[in-house]
Design a protein around this motif. Structure first.
Motif, PDB file in Angstrom:
ATOM      1  N   ASP A  14       0.843  -1.193   0.000  1.00 48.06           N
ATOM      2  CA  ASP A  14       0.000   0.000   0.000  1.00 48.06           C
ATOM      3  C   ASP A  14       0.880   1.246   0.000  1.00 48.06           C
ATOM      4  O   ASP A  14       1.425   1.640   1.033  1.00 48.06           O
ATOM      5  N   LEU A  15       0.988   1.875  -1.160  1.00 46.46           N
ATOM      6  CA  LEU A  15       1.784   3.096  -1.281  1.00 46.46           C
ATOM      7  C   LEU A  15       1.015   4.319  -0.805  1.00 46.46           C
ATOM      8  O   LEU A  15       1.570   5.413  -0.724  1.00 46.46           O
ATOM      9  N   LEU A  16      -0.277   4.117  -0.481  1.00 48.54           N
ATOM     10  CA  LEU A  16      -1.123   5.247  -0.093  1.00 48.54           C
ATOM     11  C   LEU A  16      -1.740   5.044   1.284  1.00 48.54           C
ATOM     12  O   LEU A  16      -2.832   5.549   1.573  1.00 48.54           O
ATOM     13  N   GLU A  17      -1.056   4.313   2.144  1.00 48.55           N
ATOM     14  CA  GLU A  17      -1.573   4.110   3.491  1.00 48.55           C
ATOM     15  C   GLU A  17      -1.505   5.408   4.298  1.00 48.55           C
ATOM     16  O   GLU A  17      -0.657   6.276   4.059  1.00 48.55           O
ATOM     17  N   VAL A  18      -2.410   5.555   5.261  1.00 50.58           N
ATOM     18  CA  VAL A  18      -2.389   6.674   6.194  1.00 50.58           C
ATOM     19  C   VAL A  18      -2.302   6.088   7.598  1.00 50.58           C
ATOM     20  O   VAL A  18      -3.264   5.502   8.098  1.00 50.58           O
TER      21      VAL A  18
END
Length: 361
Positions: free
Chosen positions: A118-122
């Motif tokens: 996941d390159l867009l995890e928060v």
């Protein structure tokens, strides 16, 4: 017979590096012509089989390493290296984790970008300043993600990543392929007859996203009197060793560091535990299935859930961040290990994975 090029940042210790190398070597054994190029090999840990044409492109560290959201441009000399490599006229080119994706403007032909995680995890922080910085990081990554992958061909390792890629990048084409693994035959079918030294093992990097402290705490809360093995190393090791002392279980937790082939330790354990905040398609999980080692894990992504059949999911998957349930499931698994059906093993075979990559040609 096809000619395939894999490009990856380096051959370090991570799961993405291991699975890329295993796939490359498997395809080479199937008489395909396989090239594997690393951007910069200074951090290499694994080495290629002679069957694979290995190349170290020796691209500058500022390009090969570091944050994905930072702009990366090749020098003219580096562009010449890529052009020379492309003269081989590959049937399929696969860029991998993570900075290899920045080569897309310099590549041509049947190019696919393999997204492993996941390159867009928060991530969530209690500290408001850290949380603000995290949202800023997400915004930067989201912008670069769209730039890198817009109208490109993408491979994702689970449905969560596929949905995100569709939402943020509008790709040309996308295919989800779960990780498959290749276990040496000498380790197969050994679980039932191997003496058990540990009740549970954790295998992986000791870094925040793996939440190894959850695994240790769950072990301390379980009703087992046995021992736990931790295979791996990383930035959190000292904190984790301190935690075992605080929980008064330091004498029951063995920190083994990195082990070249962790299969022996896994077979000597009654089960394996995973406690990550997020996983893509974890290699260690696929390996556990083929080795018959029961797993207890947080249900942290579809990449985990999709590997199992409905009749055993209730014994394996624990709701995210619920340490108490993790401890309960661990106790249950130790007392009554479950058996994987054949369909689960077929899903994680290297052959199944390789066939799907070949279908991209």
């Amino acid at each position: 017979m096809s000619k395939i090029l894999f490009i990856i940042d380096h051959l370090g210790r991570g799961g993405a590096e291991r699975i890329t190398l295993q796939l490359a070597e498997y395809l080479a054994k199937q008489d395909h012509i396989i090239y594997l190029a690393v951007l910069n090999g200074q951090r290499n840990h694994y080495h290629c089989s002679p069957l694979v044409h290995y190349m170290d492109l020796q691209i500058a560290e500022s390009f090969a390493y570091g944050k994905m959201w930072k702009n990366k441009i090749l020098t003219l000399a580096e562009q010449d290296k890529i052009s020379l490599l492309l003269n081989h006229n590959f049937d399929l080119i696969v860029t991998g984790y993570n900075n290899g994706h920045w080569l897309s403007p310099y590549l041509k032909g049947n190019v696919w970008h393999w997204i492993h995680g996941d390159l867009l995890e928060v991530r969530k922080f209690n500290n408001r300043l850290k949380q603000l910085k995290e949202h800023l990081r997400f915004f930067k990554n989201k912008r670069k993600f769209s730039k890198l992958f817009h109208n490109r061909n993408l491979i994702t390792v689970n449905r969560d990543l596929e949905n995100k890629a569709r939402a943020y990048s509008n790709p040309n084409s996308i295919k989800t392929i779960a990780n498959g693994v290749n276990i040496p035959s000498k380790y197969l079918n050994r679980y039932p007859i191997t003496e058990k030294k540990w009740d549970v093992v954790f295998v992986g990097r000791l870094v925040p996203i793996k939440q190894v402290e959850h695994a240790i705490t769950a072990f301390s809360m379980s009703n087992t009197n046995g021992k736990m093995a931790i295979v791996g190393d990383g930035t959190e090791r000292q904190k984790l060793e301190e935690l075992t002392k605080e929980l008064k279980i330091a004498d029951r937790v063995d920190f083994l560091g990195w082990v070249e082939e962790p299969y022996t330790v896994m077979l000597q354990s009654k089960c394996l535990m995973m406690s990550s905040l997020y996983e893509g398609s974890p290699v260690i999980l696929a390996e556990s299935i083929l080795l018959d080692v029961p797993v207890v894990t947080y249900n942290s992504s579809h990449g985990i859930e999709d590997l199992f059949c409905a009749n055993i999911i209730k014994d394996i998957l624990v709701s995210k961040q619920n340490i108490q349930d993790l401890a309960f499931s661990l106790s249950k698994c130790i007392q009554k290990p479950y058996v994987y059906p054949k369909i689960c093993k077929n899903k994680v075979s290297i052959k199944n994975m390789a066939d799907q990559f070949i279908s991209l040609i």
